[in-house]
Design a protein around this motif. Structure first.
Motif, PDB file in Angstrom:
ATOM      1  N   ALA A  92     -34.329   9.499  -9.631  1.00  0.00           N
ATOM      2  CA  ALA A  92     -33.814  10.754  -9.068  1.00  0.00           C
ATOM      3  C   ALA A  92     -33.816  10.764  -7.552  1.00  0.00           C
ATOM      4  O   ALA A  92     -32.927  11.351  -6.922  1.00  0.00           O
ATOM      5  N   ASP A  93     -34.794  10.111  -6.914  1.00  0.00           N
ATOM      6  CA  ASP A  93     -34.842  10.087  -5.456  1.00  0.00           C
ATOM      7  C   ASP A  93     -33.573   9.452  -4.899  1.00  0.00           C
ATOM      8  O   ASP A  93     -32.944   9.992  -3.979  1.00  0.00           O
ATOM      9  N   SER A  94     -33.170   8.307  -5.451  1.00  0.00           N
ATOM     10  CA  SER A  94     -31.932   7.648  -5.013  1.00  0.00           C
ATOM     11  C   SER A  94     -30.693   8.394  -5.503  1.00  0.00           C
ATOM     12  O   SER A  94     -29.674   8.445  -4.807  1.00  0.00           O
ATOM     13  N   ASP A  95     -30.769   8.967  -6.701  1.00  0.00           N
ATOM     14  CA  ASP A  95     -29.632   9.725  -7.234  1.00  0.00           C
ATOM     15  C   ASP A  95     -29.260  10.878  -6.298  1.00  0.00           C
ATOM     16  O   ASP A  95     -28.080  11.126  -6.025  1.00  0.00           O
ATOM     17  N   LEU A  96     -30.272  11.594  -5.806  1.00  0.00           N
ATOM     18  CA  LEU A  96     -30.021  12.728  -4.922  1.00  0.00           C
ATOM     19  C   LEU A  96     -29.449  12.272  -3.583  1.00  0.00           C
ATOM     20  O   LEU A  96     -28.570  12.921  -3.011  1.00  0.00           O
ATOM     21  N   ARG A  97     -29.948  11.127  -3.086  1.00  0.00           N
ATOM     22  CA  ARG A  97     -29.402  10.589  -1.841  1.00  0.00           C
ATOM     23  C   ARG A  97     -27.949  10.137  -2.038  1.00  0.00           C
ATOM     24  O   ARG A  97     -27.102  10.307  -1.151  1.00  0.00           O
ATOM     25  N   PHE A  98     -27.668   9.562  -3.197  1.00  0.00           N
ATOM     26  CA  PHE A  98     -26.306   9.148  -3.513  1.00  0.00           C
ATOM     27  C   PHE A  98     -25.384  10.359  -3.573  1.00  0.00           C
ATOM     28  O   PHE A  98     -24.267  10.354  -3.022  1.00  0.00           O
ATOM     29  N   LYS A  99     -25.828  11.414  -4.236  1.00  0.00           N
ATOM     30  CA  LYS A  99     -25.047  12.652  -4.334  1.00  0.00           C
ATOM     31  C   LYS A  99     -24.794  13.235  -2.945  1.00  0.00           C
ATOM     32  O   LYS A  99     -23.686  13.685  -2.635  1.00  0.00           O
ATOM     33  N   HIS A 100     -25.816  13.216  -2.104  1.00  0.00           N
ATOM     34  CA  HIS A 100     -25.678  13.739  -0.740  1.00  0.00           C
ATOM     35  C   HIS A 100     -24.649  12.934   0.038  1.00  0.00           C
ATOM     36  O   HIS A 100     -23.831  13.496   0.786  1.00  0.00           O
ATOM     37  N   SER A 101     -24.671  11.612  -0.108  1.00  0.00           N
ATOM     38  CA  SER A 101     -23.723  10.768   0.619  1.00  0.00           C
ATOM     39  C   SER A 101     -22.288  11.052   0.174  1.00  0.00           C
ATOM     40  O   SER A 101     -21.364  10.988   0.984  1.00  0.00           O
ATOM     41  N   TYR A 102     -22.122  11.366  -1.102  1.00  0.00           N
ATOM     42  CA  TYR A 102     -20.793  11.681  -1.624  1.00  0.00           C
ATOM     43  C   TYR A 102     -20.302  13.021  -1.084  1.00  0.00           C
ATOM     44  O   TYR A 102     -19.147  13.160  -0.650  1.00  0.00           O
ATOM     45  N   GLU A 103     -21.188  14.010  -1.071  1.00  0.00           N
ATOM     46  CA  GLU A 103     -20.792  15.360  -0.664  1.00  0.00           C
ATOM     47  C   GLU A 103     -20.588  15.485   0.843  1.00  0.00           C
ATOM     48  O   GLU A 103     -19.726  16.252   1.297  1.00  0.00           O
ATOM     49  N   HIS A 104     -21.352  14.737   1.620  1.00  0.00           N
ATOM     50  CA  HIS A 104     -21.309  14.913   3.075  1.00  0.00           C
ATOM     51  C   HIS A 104     -20.518  13.838   3.805  1.00  0.00           C
ATOM     52  O   HIS A 104     -20.098  14.056   4.944  1.00  0.00           O
ATOM     53  N   ASN A 105     -20.330  12.694   3.180  1.00  0.00           N
ATOM     54  CA  ASN A 105     -19.591  11.617   3.849  1.00  0.00           C
ATOM     55  C   ASN A 105     -18.212  11.381   3.254  1.00  0.00           C
ATOM     56  O   ASN A 105     -17.466  10.530   3.733  1.00  0.00           O
ATOM     57  N   GLY A 106     -17.907  12.098   2.199  1.00  0.00           N
ATOM     58  CA  GLY A 106     -16.592  11.975   1.602  1.00  0.00           C
ATOM     59  C   GLY A 106     -16.438  10.824   0.640  1.00  0.00           C
ATOM     60  O   GLY A 106     -15.429  10.706  -0.050  1.00  0.00           O
ATOM     61  N   ALA A 107     -17.426   9.954   0.597  1.00  0.00           N
ATOM     62  CA  ALA A 107     -17.387   8.808  -0.319  1.00  0.00           C
ATOM     63  C   ALA A 107     -18.826   8.408  -0.628  1.00  0.00           C
ATOM     64  O   ALA A 107     -19.688   8.459   0.253  1.00  0.00           O
ATOM     65  N   PRO A 108     -19.096   8.019  -1.862  1.00  0.00           N
ATOM     66  CA  PRO A 108     -20.464   7.609  -2.209  1.00  0.00           C
ATOM     67  C   PRO A 108     -20.825   6.295  -1.531  1.00  0.00           C
ATOM     68  O   PRO A 108     -19.977   5.440  -1.294  1.00  0.00           O
ATOM     69  N   SER A 109     -22.097   6.136  -1.224  1.00  0.00           N
ATOM     70  CA  SER A 109     -22.571   4.919  -0.576  1.00  0.00           C
ATOM     71  C   SER A 109     -22.830   3.823  -1.607  1.00  0.00           C
ATOM     72  O   SER A 109     -23.665   3.999  -2.494  1.00  0.00           O
TER      73      SER A 109
END
Length: 209
Positions: A92-109
């Motif tokens: 979940a720690d990485s999942d949330l960071r992945f979700k954040h990267s998608y929502e704020h950077n326009g593309a998942p990391s």
């Protein structure tokens, strides 16, 4: 019989090996807590900086155990060391960071996507050490010493002679990590049983929630 021969704790503020503090967090440091441990202990593995927090925790705990129990790996064949890990929050720690990267950077990391499975930490440790034994990562409601003992004994009865096992509780600022080495025929150690695991782990929040 099997015995707990070495163990490591990582909390939000301290790193301990066999109950002795080896590193304390410096809150004013620009480095993350796990990077502080890595640098202070003078580990050399550049890929560490690309790992997620779960894999960094597994790397640090396993390396500290190896250092404290020097030469243990050389006593076993590369397929005789098993790994058995669990936690409450999966990746979940990485999942949330992945979700954040998608929502704020326009593309998942892509670098974060690599770590959106909890068992990746097992692969990281296996690659570093060239261990090819059985491995498993379970997601449990809480720390369950009986699970480790029961499953660990199955592993020890089917070819493993040592097990790196423990709880990798990583979610944001909440860090509750307990990793221990189980060996079949050591010179000394604590009996591998539920009572000793519970006493050594000391995770009150995980045990009682």
């Amino acid at each position: 019989m099997s015995f707990i021969t070495t163990y490591c704790h990582l909390s939000a503020d301290q790193c301990l090996v066999n109950g002795e503090v080896v590193c304390k967090r410096e809150r004013s440091s620009a480095d993350s807590w796990f990077k502080q441990i890595y640098k202070e202990q003078e580990f050399v593995y550049p890929k560490f900086y690309k790992m997620d927090a779960l894999s960094q925790a597994g790397f640090l705990a396993s390396e500290l155990i190896k250092r404290a129990n020097q030469g243990f790996a050389s006593r076993y064949k590369d397929d005789e060391i098993a790994m058995l890990f669990a936690n409450q929050s999966s990746s979940a720690d990485s999942d949330l960071r992945f979700k954040h990267s998608y929502e704020h950077n326009g593309a998942p990391s892509p670098s974060l996507f690599v770590y959106t499975l909890p068992n990746i930490v097992l692969g990281e440790i296996a690659i570093i050490n060239k261990w090819y034994g059985e491995n498993m990562f379970a997601v449990l409601p809480k720390f369950a010493p009986g699970f480790f003992v029961d499953y660990g004994r199955i592993l020890l009865s089917t070819g493993a002679k040592a097990i790196l096992c423990g709880w990798l509780g990583i979610l944001g600022d909440n860090i509750e990590v307990f990793v221990c080495l189980i060996e079949n025929e050591p010179d000394s150690g604590l009996d591998f049983n539920s009572e000793n695991l519970l006493e050594l782990a000391r995770f009150q929040s995980v045990i009682t929630n």
